[in-house]
Design a protein around this motif. Structure first.
Motif, mmCIF file in Angstrom:
data_model
loop_
_atom_site.group_PDB
_atom_site.id
_atom_site.type_symbol
_atom_site.label_atom_id
_atom_site.label_comp_id
_atom_site.label_asym_id
_atom_site.label_seq_id
_atom_site.Cartn_x
_atom_site.Cartn_y
_atom_site.Cartn_z
ATOM 1 N N LEU A 1 -3.402 12.405 -21.836
ATOM 2 C CA LEU A 1 -2.710 11.123 -21.747
ATOM 3 C C LEU A 1 -1.708 11.111 -20.601
ATOM 4 O O LEU A 1 -1.578 10.117 -19.878
ATOM 5 C CB LEU A 1 -2.008 10.810 -23.068
ATOM 6 C CG LEU A 1 -2.913 10.422 -24.248
ATOM 7 C CD1 LEU A 1 -2.086 10.272 -25.521
ATOM 8 C CD2 LEU A 1 -3.657 9.127 -23.948
ATOM 9 N N ALA A 2 -0.998 12.229 -20.429
ATOM 10 C CA ALA A 2 -0.018 12.311 -19.340
ATOM 11 C C ALA A 2 -0.700 12.200 -17.982
ATOM 12 O O ALA A 2 -0.208 11.499 -17.084
ATOM 13 C CB ALA A 2 0.754 13.626 -19.446
ATOM 14 N N VAL A 3 -1.860 12.870 -17.840
ATOM 15 C CA VAL A 3 -2.598 12.801 -16.573
ATOM 16 C C VAL A 3 -3.080 11.380 -16.314
ATOM 17 O O VAL A 3 -2.988 10.866 -15.189
ATOM 18 C CB VAL A 3 -3.785 13.785 -16.594
ATOM 19 C CG1 VAL A 3 -4.694 13.556 -15.392
ATOM 20 C CG2 VAL A 3 -3.284 15.222 -16.595
ATOM 21 N N LEU A 4 -3.596 10.705 -17.361
ATOM 22 C CA LEU A 4 -4.064 9.335 -17.202
ATOM 23 C C LEU A 4 -2.926 8.406 -16.791
ATOM 24 O O LEU A 4 -3.087 7.569 -15.894
ATOM 25 C CB LEU A 4 -4.690 8.844 -18.514
ATOM 26 C CG LEU A 4 -6.080 9.374 -18.872
ATOM 27 C CD1 LEU A 4 -6.475 8.913 -20.261
ATOM 28 C CD2 LEU A 4 -7.103 8.905 -17.849
ATOM 29 N N ILE A 5 -1.772 8.532 -17.452
ATOM 30 C CA ILE A 5 -0.631 7.656 -17.143
ATOM 31 C C ILE A 5 -0.122 7.901 -15.731
ATOM 32 O O ILE A 5 0.117 6.951 -14.962
ATOM 33 C CB ILE A 5 0.494 7.866 -18.178
ATOM 34 C CG1 ILE A 5 0.038 7.374 -19.553
ATOM 35 C CG2 ILE A 5 1.766 7.140 -17.753
ATOM 36 C CD1 ILE A 5 0.998 7.719 -20.685
ATOM 37 N N LEU A 6 0.023 9.174 -15.358
ATOM 38 C CA LEU A 6 0.514 9.490 -14.015
ATOM 39 C C LEU A 6 -0.462 9.035 -12.935
ATOM 40 O O LEU A 6 -0.057 8.503 -11.890
ATOM 41 C CB LEU A 6 0.766 10.993 -13.901
ATOM 42 C CG LEU A 6 1.954 11.536 -14.704
ATOM 43 C CD1 LEU A 6 2.014 13.059 -14.605
ATOM 44 C CD2 LEU A 6 3.261 10.918 -14.204
ATOM 45 N N THR A 7 -1.767 9.224 -13.194
ATOM 46 C CA THR A 7 -2.769 8.779 -12.228
ATOM 47 C C THR A 7 -2.744 7.261 -12.090
ATOM 48 O O THR A 7 -2.837 6.724 -10.981
ATOM 49 C CB THR A 7 -4.174 9.239 -12.662
ATOM 50 O OG1 THR A 7 -4.195 10.655 -12.805
ATOM 51 C CG2 THR A 7 -5.215 8.831 -11.630
ATOM 52 N N GLY A 8 -2.612 6.551 -13.233
ATOM 53 C CA GLY A 8 -2.539 5.096 -13.183
ATOM 54 C C GLY A 8 -1.309 4.603 -12.455
ATOM 55 O O GLY A 8 -1.382 3.648 -11.671
ATOM 56 N N MET A 9 -0.172 5.262 -12.678
ATOM 57 C CA MET A 9 1.061 4.881 -11.976
ATOM 58 C C MET A 9 0.917 5.093 -10.484
ATOM 59 O O MET A 9 1.361 4.276 -9.671
ATOM 60 C CB MET A 9 2.234 5.695 -12.521
ATOM 61 C CG MET A 9 2.619 5.352 -13.959
ATOM 62 S SD MET A 9 3.890 6.468 -14.632
ATOM 63 C CE MET A 9 5.244 6.153 -13.479
ATOM 64 N N LEU A 10 0.263 6.201 -10.115
ATOM 65 C CA LEU A 10 0.077 6.492 -8.692
ATOM 66 C C LEU A 10 -0.870 5.501 -8.037
ATOM 67 O O LEU A 10 -0.610 4.993 -6.939
ATOM 68 C CB LEU A 10 -0.462 7.921 -8.537
ATOM 69 C CG LEU A 10 -0.725 8.403 -7.099
ATOM 70 C CD1 LEU A 10 0.579 8.444 -6.304
ATOM 71 C CD2 LEU A 10 -1.387 9.771 -7.102
ATOM 72 N N ARG B 1 -2.830 3.669 -3.632
ATOM 73 C CA ARG B 1 -4.058 2.969 -3.239
ATOM 74 C C ARG B 1 -4.580 3.494 -1.909
ATOM 75 O O ARG B 1 -5.788 3.621 -1.714
ATOM 76 C CB ARG B 1 -3.803 1.459 -3.160
ATOM 77 C CG ARG B 1 -3.656 0.796 -4.526
ATOM 78 C CD ARG B 1 -3.799 -0.722 -4.410
ATOM 79 N NE ARG B 1 -2.709 -1.285 -3.612
ATOM 80 C CZ ARG B 1 -1.555 -1.690 -4.123
ATOM 81 N NH1 ARG B 1 -1.337 -1.578 -5.430
ATOM 82 N NH2 ARG B 1 -0.623 -2.210 -3.348
ATOM 83 N N LYS B 2 -3.679 3.814 -1.006
ATOM 84 C CA LYS B 2 -4.103 4.368 0.286
ATOM 85 C C LYS B 2 -4.759 5.736 0.095
ATOM 86 O O LYS B 2 -5.765 6.059 0.738
ATOM 87 C CB LYS B 2 -2.904 4.466 1.236
ATOM 88 C CG LYS B 2 -2.408 3.129 1.752
ATOM 89 C CD LYS B 2 -3.510 2.417 2.541
ATOM 90 C CE LYS B 2 -3.029 1.084 3.073
ATOM 91 N NZ LYS B 2 -4.117 0.352 3.800
ATOM 92 N N LEU B 3 -4.183 6.553 -0.797
ATOM 93 C CA LEU B 3 -4.784 7.857 -1.070
ATOM 94 C C LEU B 3 -6.193 7.711 -1.655
ATOM 95 O O LEU B 3 -7.117 8.455 -1.297
ATOM 96 C CB LEU B 3 -3.900 8.649 -2.033
ATOM 97 C CG LEU B 3 -2.614 9.262 -1.467
ATOM 98 C CD1 LEU B 3 -1.842 9.983 -2.569
ATOM 99 C CD2 LEU B 3 -2.939 10.244 -0.330
#
Length: 232
Positions: free
Chosen positions: A73-82, A89-91
Motif C-alpha cells: 500500500l505504501a508503494v502504491l500511494i508513493l508511486t501515485g503521489m509521484l 509525469r516527466k519521469l
C-alpha cells in the motif's frame, strides 16, 4: 421433519444432521481463511524487495504476517503521489520512451497499461454488467461479462454489431475465454457482478432469486428442484 409414530430420530440420523451442519459452517470459513492467507502470503513477498539488513526477521527476529500488505500500500500511494505531479509525469514519459524501444517489453507494458486504464479509470463499462450468451452452442447459455462494445475493425470485418465478452471458467473465474458475440444475442441480467461471480464459483448452485418485476432478493438459495419466479 416428522417421524413415523412420533419416534425421535435415530443416532445415525442425528449424527448425519450434525455433520452436514458442521460442513455448512466450517467449509465457508475454511475457504475464506485459505483465500486470505494466500493473499497475505502473496503480498508478503514484496518484503523481498527490502535489503537484507532491514528485513523484519533481521530486525525483530521473527516474521510479521501482513507486513507486506502495508509495504504494498505504501508503494502504491508513493508511486501515485509521484506520478500525479509534473516531475513524476516527466519521469514516466522518459521511462515509456525507453520501453518503447524494446520490442517484447513494449508489447507487454502497453498491453498491461491499457488493461489497467480500462479497469480502473471508472469510465469504462468493462466487467460492470453480467450477461447471458449462447455458448458453447446456440442451445446452451453461459454467464459472461461485457468487456468492450466498440471493437473497431472486428465490427467492420464481421459486418455485425458485436460486443466483446469474457466467459469465466468454473470454479476459477480468473481464467476464461474472450469472445465476440453479436449484440442481438447478448441478454443483460439484473443480477450484480458479485452475484454472478458467486454463481460461477459455486458451480451454479448458489443462484440469486429474481422476481417478475426485476427486483433482486439479497438471499441466495440452492437451485435444487426450485423454480424461480417468472419461470415456467
Amino acid at each position: 421433519m416428522s417421524h413415523p409414530e412420533g419416534k425421535p430420530p435415530s443416532l445415525m440420523a442425528r449424527l448425519r444432521r450434525y455433520i452436514v451442519a458442521g460442513i455448512l459452517v466450517l467449509v465457508p470459513v475454511g475457504v475464506t481463511i485459505f483465500a486470505l492467507r494466500f493473499l497475505v502470503n502473496l503480498l508478503d513477498r514484496s518484503l523481498t524487495l527490502l535489503p537484507d539488513r532491514i528485513q523484519p526477521e533481521q530486525l525483530f527476529g521473527f516474521q510479521i504476517p501482513g507486513l507486506g500488505i502495508v509495504l504494498s500500500l505504501a508503494v502504491l500511494i508513493l508511486t501515485g503521489m509521484l506520478a500525479a505531479n509534473f516531475f513524476g509525469r516527466k519521469l514516466v514519459e522518459i521511462g515509456e520512451r525507453i520501453l518503447d524501444r524494446i520490442p517484447v517489453v513494449r508489447s507487454i507494458y502497453y498491453g498491461s497499461k491499457q488493461i489497467a486504464e480500462t479497469m480502473f479509470s471508472g469510465q469504462s463499462d468493462a466487467f460492470r454488467k453480467p450477461v447471458l450468451i449462447p455458448y458453447p452452442h446456440e442451445n446452451s447459455w453461459a454467464l459472461a461479462f461485457v468487456t468492450n462494445s466498440d471493437l473497431g475493425e472486428i465490427q467492420h470485418r464481421t459486418g455485425q454489431d458485436v460486443v466483446g465478452v469474457y466467459v469465466p471458467t468454473t470454479p476459477n473465474p480468473t481464467s476464461g475465454f474472450n469472445l465476440m458475440i453479436p449484440r442481438k444475442d447478448v441478454i443483460e441480467l439484473d443480477m450484480s457482478v458479485d452475484e454472478a461471480l458467486r454463481m460461477i464459483i459455486s458451480l451454479g448452485v448458489v443462484v440469486p432469486v429474481w422476481n417478475p418485476d426485476g427486483k433482486k432478493v439479497a438471499k441466495a438459495v440452492e437451485a435444487q428442484g426450485k423454480k424461480l419466479p417468472g419461470k415456467d
